[in-house]
Design an enzyme around this catalytic site. Structure first.
Site, short mmCIF file in Angstrom:
data_model
loop_
_atom_site.label_atom_id
_atom_site.label_comp_id
_atom_site.label_asym_id
_atom_site.label_seq_id
_atom_site.Cartn_x
_atom_site.Cartn_y
_atom_site.Cartn_z
N LYS A 35 59.61 23.77 5.99
CA LYS A 35 59.88 22.13 5.38
C LYS A 35 58.69 22.21 4.67
O LYS A 35 57.85 22.46 4.30
CB LYS A 35 59.75 21.05 6.32
CG LYS A 35 58.64 20.83 7.61
CD LYS A 35 59.11 19.73 8.48
CE LYS A 35 58.26 19.55 8.87
NZ LYS A 35 58.04 18.31 10.17
N ARG A 130 61.58 8.06 16.16
CA ARG A 130 62.10 8.29 15.26
C ARG A 130 63.59 8.40 15.10
O ARG A 130 64.59 7.66 14.51
CB ARG A 130 61.74 9.93 14.49
CG ARG A 130 60.37 9.30 14.59
CD ARG A 130 59.31 9.86 13.67
NE ARG A 130 59.47 11.59 14.18
CZ ARG A 130 59.18 13.05 13.67
NH1 ARG A 130 58.49 12.92 12.68
NH2 ARG A 130 59.23 13.97 14.14
N TYR A 253 30.12 9.30 -8.92
CA TYR A 253 30.86 7.90 -9.03
C TYR A 253 30.37 6.91 -7.92
O TYR A 253 30.11 7.17 -6.15
CB TYR A 253 31.88 7.97 -8.76
CG TYR A 253 33.30 8.44 -10.57
CD1 TYR A 253 32.35 8.31 -11.36
CD2 TYR A 253 33.57 9.54 -10.55
CE1 TYR A 253 33.76 8.10 -12.94
CE2 TYR A 253 34.38 10.13 -11.82
CZ TYR A 253 34.35 8.62 -12.87
OH TYR A 253 34.58 9.65 -13.89
N MET A 301 37.80 13.42 -10.15
CA MET A 301 39.11 13.80 -9.83
C MET A 301 39.54 15.70 -10.76
O MET A 301 39.96 16.33 -9.61
CB MET A 301 39.98 13.65 -11.22
CG MET A 301 41.62 13.70 -11.85
SD MET A 301 41.86 13.18 -13.42
CE MET A 301 42.45 11.37 -12.72
#
Length: 357
Positions: A35, A130, A253, A301
């Site tokens: 999957k 679930r 950053y 990024m």
């Protein structure tokens, strides 16, 4: 020149891992779980490496159709079943095995016009809450299916929430056995963790997922170190810049990392837009020039920074392993507060992928 980041899919590792599972669960048949586009490895890239499996298990009809059109003739299991009655025509055409977990699916099957009966996996709710029928509902669901001309072989299936724990399947298995006390059928219960660590749960079919790809269901690679399982994906890039910093300077950053001494920092062409976890903290391991070192500062990024103190000879162009044989994906995931499953599935489309035999 192309950006130097690349993911490599190791076909030999996939074949090897399947053979390990075959040895571990020697009396069971194997659903190889592919999957999420083969856990991010690319279904079209990997399925032939797993062709010695007994069946493929997945979610999307599109992926099932791809396998059929590529020539796969053995079973395909839809783990969440069909999502509308209209899809039954496609299941019939491509001869797919479907999970059934709700009464509306039983009714849709009974009303469908099919060329031949479909094999069914009847989902038992083991307490994970679930999908699936509660234990007291299973017998009624079973008989409804058994009385339908559109239903072929029925297998009982379930799933474990905590199979990586020593006693993690004890109560769920009790619930499943209670549900099945008056039913004679094949069973499929064991996920990766149960397949490895709970032999009594293997039964007729096992459903390994994460261990096919060489990562640990517990999130700790040390827990599978003795199995011989190998990573099926590696992510590598290169150093594209070097900064020689004085004591007290900052990196990245938010100035999250500050040097306490003179320090040489390498900048690597990999960031969160490539699928590397943005929340990986300073200290997340990387492998450079045969040496284990670590990230420093925030992940950008497109780039991340690493400490070159342990490897003073490296230079621009030196290869860096972000995860693979030397740095296990579970270690990166653990540092970032997630699981290896997510990192595999998060590999960005912009990252070039090569397949090694």
């Amino acid at each position: 020149m192309a950006r130097p980041i690349v993911a490599t899919i190791h076909s030999d590792a996939l074949r090897h891992n399947l053979s390990i599972i075959r040895q571990v669960a020697s009396e069971s048949q194997i659903w190889s779980v592919v999957k999420a586009n083969g856990y991010g490895h690319g279904l079209e890239r990997i399925w032939q490496s797993l062709r010695d499996t007994d069946g493929f298990a997945l979610l999307n009809l599109e992926e099932a159709i791809l396998l059929r059109e590529k020539g796969w003739k053995k079973p395909i299991l839809l783990l969440e079943g069909f999502f509308s009655p209209e899809e039954l025509e496609t299941l019939d055409r491509y001869r797919l095995t479907t999970c059934v977990h709700s009464n509306w699916q039983i009714q849709a099957l009974a009303q469908a016009t099919l060329s031949a009966p479909l094999d069914i996996y009847l989902k038992v709710n083991s307490g994970m809450n679930r999908l699936g029928f509660q234990p007291e509902q299973v017998n009624n669901a079973w008989h409804k299916l058994r009385n339908s001309d559109n239903v072929g072989e029925i297998t009982l299936m379930s799933h474990f929430a905590c199979a990586e724990e020593p006693e993690g399947i004890q109560e769920p298995l009790r619930r499943i056995e209670l549900a099945a006390k008056d039913i004679v059928s094949s069973w499929s219960l064991a996920n990766s963790a149960a397949t490895l660590w709970h032999p009594h749960s293997r039964r007729d079919w096992v459903r390994p997922g994460i261990i096919l790809y060489g990562a640990s269901p517990s999130g700790r690679w040390q827990d599978i170190a003795s199995t011989g399982l190998r990573p099926a994906m590696s992510l590598q890039s290169e150093i594209i810049g070097i900064q020689n910093l004085r004591s007290g300077e900052t990196v990245g950053y938010g100035r999250r990392y500050q040097t306490s001494r003179e320090q040489r920092i390498g900048i690597v062409a990999c960031g969160y837009a490539d699928g590397y976890p943005r929340h990986a903290p300073t200290g997340t391991p990387v492998y450079v020039d045969g040496v284990r070192t670590c990230t420093v500062g925030a992940i950008s990024m497109d780039m991340l920074a690493i400490d070159l103190t342990p490897c003073p000879e490296v230079h621009i162009g030196t290869r860096v392993e972000l995860w693979g044989n030397n740095i296990r994906i579970d270690d990166i995931a653990q540092a970032a507060g997630t699981v290896g499953y997510e990192l595999m599935c998060a590999l960005a489309p912009r990252v070039p992928v090569v397949v090694a035999n």
